[in-house]
Design a protein around this motif. Structure first.
Motif, short mmCIF file in Angstrom:
data_model
loop_
_atom_site.label_atom_id
_atom_site.label_comp_id
_atom_site.label_asym_id
_atom_site.label_seq_id
_atom_site.Cartn_x
_atom_site.Cartn_y
_atom_site.Cartn_z
N THR A 1 -4.42 -8.81 1.12
CA THR A 1 -4.09 -7.22 1.51
C THR A 1 -5.43 -6.71 2.16
O THR A 1 -5.74 -5.40 2.51
CB THR A 1 -3.71 -6.26 1.00
OG1 THR A 1 -3.94 -5.81 -0.10
CG2 THR A 1 -1.94 -7.00 0.31
N PHE B 1 2.53 -8.38 1.95
CA PHE B 1 2.57 -9.25 0.96
C PHE B 1 3.94 -8.93 -0.14
O PHE B 1 3.91 -10.25 -0.83
CB PHE B 1 1.31 -8.90 0.50
CG PHE B 1 0.31 -9.94 -0.64
CD1 PHE B 1 -0.40 -10.46 -0.24
CD2 PHE B 1 1.15 -9.74 -2.47
CE1 PHE B 1 -0.76 -11.53 -1.08
CE2 PHE B 1 0.53 -10.62 -3.25
CZ PHE B 1 -0.46 -11.09 -2.42
N SER C 1 -0.59 -7.03 5.54
CA SER C 1 -0.38 -5.93 4.42
C SER C 1 0.18 -5.43 4.00
O SER C 1 0.41 -6.65 3.21
CB SER C 1 1.11 -5.02 5.65
OG SER C 1 1.75 -5.48 6.07
N GLU C 2 -0.21 -4.42 2.89
CA GLU C 2 0.61 -4.55 1.51
C GLU C 2 1.92 -5.03 1.43
O GLU C 2 2.67 -5.56 0.52
CB GLU C 2 0.71 -3.13 0.58
CG GLU C 2 0.85 -3.44 -0.75
CD GLU C 2 -0.17 -2.55 -1.98
OE1 GLU C 2 0.57 -1.73 -2.58
OE2 GLU C 2 -1.50 -1.87 -1.62
N ASN D 1 -7.19 -5.26 -4.19
CA ASN D 1 -6.13 -5.84 -3.12
C ASN D 1 -5.46 -6.68 -3.77
O ASN D 1 -5.82 -7.59 -4.91
CB ASN D 1 -7.54 -6.21 -2.42
CG ASN D 1 -7.68 -5.04 -1.43
OD1 ASN D 1 -7.63 -4.10 -0.48
ND2 ASN D 1 -9.49 -5.36 -1.41
#
Length: 192
Positions: free
Chosen positions: A42, A63, A59-60, A81
């Motif tokens: 990320t 993920f 993107s988070e 991250n």
């Protein structure tokens, strides 16, 4: 030469800026039967990094969906991250008889060790913490706060290096590469 039907899973860990990427690049240049597992992250790409080559940048939210779908061999939150190793690609490559090398942190390596005890775990260490900090500073990509976080993490990582099968000190890159190659050769010759 006889080779087992399934490839070897090689895990390379070590503190940030210890030279993991440099060592892996040298290995990949020499061995065509080692595949590098591209991680998912990320974090924002650095200037010289390419999506799908250095990392898969997501993107988070993406993920976390991958976590929910059990798509990782391992994943961890490191330096603010997320990083993870995609499961399907690694397992397919190992099943084809090709070795796979993972460049992952100590949290991820601990997760992999639970599921893949037959993996080869190599810790790449700096000659000293002072040298490591100089390398991070020289890289010029981190704020002073980020450097402090990386150094705190490096101290903890060094304390956990004993959980690995091998420790290689990266004082001179060529020597470190030769030692990692020796480990791989020995593991390929090992009787199961």
């Amino acid at each position: 030469m006889l080779k087992s039907e399934e490839g070897k899973l090689i895990i390379l860990s070590g503190p940030s800026a210890v030279g993991k990427g440099t060592v892996i690049t040298a290995l990949m240049d020499e061995y065509q039967d080692i595949s590098y597992s591209v991680s998912v992250t990320t974090r924002q790409p650095r200037v010289d990094e390419e999506d799908g080559v250095d990392y898969f940048f997501v993107s988070e939210t993406e993920f976390k969906e991958m976590i929910d779908n059990d798509e990782f061999i391992e994943w961890a939150k490191v330096h603010e991250n997320y990083y993870g190793t995609p499961k399907k690609c690694v397992e397919d490559t190992l099943a084809s008889g090709q070795d796979v090398i993972l460049e992952i942190d100590i949290q991820g390596a601990a997760q992999v060790k639970k599921s893949y005890q037959q993996g080869v775990f190599i810790f790449l260490a700096p000659p000293s913490l002072e040298e490591l900090e100089a390398r991070i500073q020289k890289r010029g990509t981190d704020s002073q706060k980020a450097i402090e976080v990386r150094m705190e993490n490096a101290t903890e990582e060094m304390e956990r290096a004993e959980n690995y099968d091998y420790i290689v000190v990266n004082d001179e890159v060529e020597e470190a590469v030769e030692k990692v190659k020796s480990v791989i050769i020995a593991e390929r010759c090992k009787v199961d």
